[in-house]
Design an enzyme around this catalytic site. Structure first.
Site, short mmCIF file in Angstrom:
data_model
loop_
_atom_site.label_atom_id
_atom_site.label_comp_id
_atom_site.label_asym_id
_atom_site.label_seq_id
_atom_site.Cartn_x
_atom_site.Cartn_y
_atom_site.Cartn_z
N ASP A 141 0.86 -1.19 0.00
CA ASP A 141 0.00 0.00 0.00
C ASP A 141 0.89 1.24 0.00
O ASP A 141 0.68 2.20 -0.77
CB ASP A 141 -0.90 -0.04 1.24
CG ASP A 141 -2.01 1.00 1.22
OD1 ASP A 141 -2.30 1.55 0.13
OD2 ASP A 141 -2.60 1.24 2.28
N ARG A 185 -10.66 10.10 -11.95
CA ARG A 185 -10.02 10.13 -10.63
C ARG A 185 -9.41 8.78 -10.26
O ARG A 185 -8.77 8.66 -9.22
CB ARG A 185 -11.05 10.53 -9.57
CG ARG A 185 -11.56 11.97 -9.72
CD ARG A 185 -12.74 12.21 -8.79
NE ARG A 185 -12.41 11.90 -7.42
CZ ARG A 185 -13.28 11.34 -6.54
NH1 ARG A 185 -14.51 11.04 -6.92
NH2 ARG A 185 -12.90 11.08 -5.31
N LYS A 186 -9.63 7.77 -11.08
CA LYS A 186 -9.15 6.42 -10.75
C LYS A 186 -7.73 6.22 -11.28
O LYS A 186 -7.44 6.50 -12.44
CB LYS A 186 -10.09 5.36 -11.34
CG LYS A 186 -11.46 5.38 -10.68
CD LYS A 186 -12.35 4.28 -11.19
CE LYS A 186 -12.76 4.54 -12.63
NZ LYS A 186 -13.75 3.55 -13.09
C1 LIG Z 1 -3.25 17.69 3.91
C2 LIG Z 1 -3.16 16.74 2.80
C3 LIG Z 1 -2.22 15.65 2.89
C4 LIG Z 1 -2.04 14.80 1.63
C5 LIG Z 1 -1.19 13.59 1.85
C6 LIG Z 1 -1.54 12.46 0.94
C7 LIG Z 1 -0.86 11.26 1.40
C8 LIG Z 1 -1.53 10.02 0.96
C9 LIG Z 1 -1.07 8.92 1.87
C10 LIG Z 1 -1.35 7.57 1.29
C11 LIG Z 1 -1.10 6.52 2.34
C12 LIG Z 1 -1.13 5.15 1.75
C13 LIG Z 1 -2.47 4.89 1.12
C14 LIG Z 1 -3.53 4.70 2.19
O1 LIG Z 1 -3.38 3.94 3.09
S1 LIG Z 1 -4.97 5.61 2.02
C15 LIG Z 1 -5.96 5.07 3.44
C16 LIG Z 1 -6.86 3.94 3.10
N1 LIG Z 1 -7.93 4.36 2.20
C17 LIG Z 1 -8.97 5.06 2.63
O2 LIG Z 1 -9.10 5.42 3.78
C18 LIG Z 1 -10.00 5.39 1.59
C19 LIG Z 1 -11.40 5.35 2.18
N2 LIG Z 1 -12.37 5.47 1.08
C20 LIG Z 1 -12.81 6.68 0.69
O3 LIG Z 1 -12.47 7.72 1.27
C21 LIG Z 1 -13.71 6.69 -0.51
O4 LIG Z 1 -14.37 5.47 -0.66
C22 LIG Z 1 -12.92 7.03 -1.82
C23 LIG Z 1 -12.24 8.40 -1.72
C24 LIG Z 1 -11.88 5.95 -2.14
C25 LIG Z 1 -13.90 7.05 -2.98
O5 LIG Z 1 -15.01 7.85 -2.62
P1 LIG Z 1 -15.53 9.09 -3.50
O6 LIG Z 1 -16.90 9.40 -3.02
O7 LIG Z 1 -14.52 10.17 -3.50
O8 LIG Z 1 -15.55 8.53 -4.97
P2 LIG Z 1 -16.55 7.47 -5.65
O9 LIG Z 1 -17.15 6.52 -4.68
O10 LIG Z 1 -17.46 8.25 -6.56
O11 LIG Z 1 -15.50 6.64 -6.52
C26 LIG Z 1 -14.78 7.25 -7.58
C27 LIG Z 1 -14.53 6.15 -8.61
O12 LIG Z 1 -13.71 5.14 -8.01
C28 LIG Z 1 -14.39 3.88 -8.03
N3 LIG Z 1 -14.07 3.16 -6.80
C29 LIG Z 1 -13.98 3.67 -5.56
N4 LIG Z 1 -13.67 2.69 -4.68
C30 LIG Z 1 -13.58 1.55 -5.41
C31 LIG Z 1 -13.29 0.22 -5.08
N5 LIG Z 1 -13.02 -0.16 -3.83
N6 LIG Z 1 -13.26 -0.69 -6.08
C32 LIG Z 1 -13.51 -0.33 -7.35
N7 LIG Z 1 -13.79 0.93 -7.73
C33 LIG Z 1 -13.83 1.86 -6.76
C34 LIG Z 1 -15.87 4.22 -8.13
O13 LIG Z 1 -16.61 3.14 -8.69
C35 LIG Z 1 -15.82 5.43 -9.03
O14 LIG Z 1 -15.62 4.99 -10.36
P3 LIG Z 1 -16.46 5.66 -11.57
O15 LIG Z 1 -17.90 5.48 -11.21
O16 LIG Z 1 -16.05 7.10 -11.57
O17 LIG Z 1 -16.02 4.91 -12.78
#
Ligand SMILES: CCCCCCCCCCCCCC(=O)SCCNC(=O)CCNC(=O)[C@H](O)C(C)(C)COP(=O)(O)OP(=O)(O)OC[C@H]1O[C@@H](n2cnc3c(N)ncnc32)[C@H](O)[C@@H]1OP(=O)(O)O
Length: 159
Positions: A55, A101-102
């Protein structure tokens, strides 16, 4: 992007202490050394920790190559061979595609060297998010710490 409290790349004692570099052909290289703290079965890495390392490696690939904040939506792992304590896993990750966004990424991890035997393969879907994802769901102290300690702060927020 580096956050010192990140379990994957940060400086927390129990974390994975992973570092990442971008190599030729936009392959992103990470290393994860399995310690006694990462055991599942005696002497062997816990699969969940290995998934965590992937991840991190895949998230770093998205961050390094696209410079956009994104979170893991889906993560699949194939555990092909056991990974003993003391082994360094050499992870090579690639950006496979972007659709809106994917963001699709994949990686393989090899035992002991970049051309060692493949032990783990992983594929993930990351979803690009706005900074409000972190301000809404995170908490203020952590965000403040992130801002004050991050080594790199240039993100393309609203391309
Ligand atoms: C201050 C800032 C700091 C920044 C630092 C950054 C560091 C990062 C650190 C990283 C650390 C390491 C990494 C970590 O540990 S990241 C931590 C672990 N991950 C999370 O906590 C994510 C939790 N989930 C969410 O917040 C939401 O569900 C997200 C944002 C993912 C989508 O919810 P949102 O409401 O926004 O979007 P949507 O539902 O319209 O979906 C959009 C599109 O995606 C497709 N889709 C979604 N899920 C799936 C799925 N499971 N399988 C297949 N497809 C999926 C969906 O069908 C759609 O496709 P389409 O219909 O458009 O074709």
């Amino acid at each position: 992007m580096h956050y010192d409290q990140c379990f994957g790349c940060g400086d927390v004692e129990s974390g994975l202490h992973m570092r990442t570099t971008v190599g030729e052909h936009m392959v992103v290289h990470s290393r994860f050394t399995v310690t006694e703290a990462h055991q599942g079965a005696p002497g062997l890495a816990h699969g969940g920790l290995l998934a965590c390392a992937f991840d991190e490696a895949l998230g770093s690939t998205v961050g390094n190559l696209l410079r956009k904040p994104a979170v893991t939506g889906k993560l699949e792992t194939d555990f092909v061979r056991p990974v003993p304590v003391g082994t360094t896993l050499y992870i090579a990750a690639r950006l496979d595609g972007v659709a809106g966004r994917k963001i699709y990424v994949s990686a393989e991890g090899r035992l002991g060297s970049a051309d060692g035997q493949v032990a783990v393969r992983a594929r993930a879907l990351f979803v690009q998010v706005g900074f409000e994802h972190f301000t809404t769901h995170g908490y203020a102290d952590a965000l403040q710490r992130f801002r004050s300690t991050t080594r790199e702060s240039k993100w393309d927020i609203n391309p």
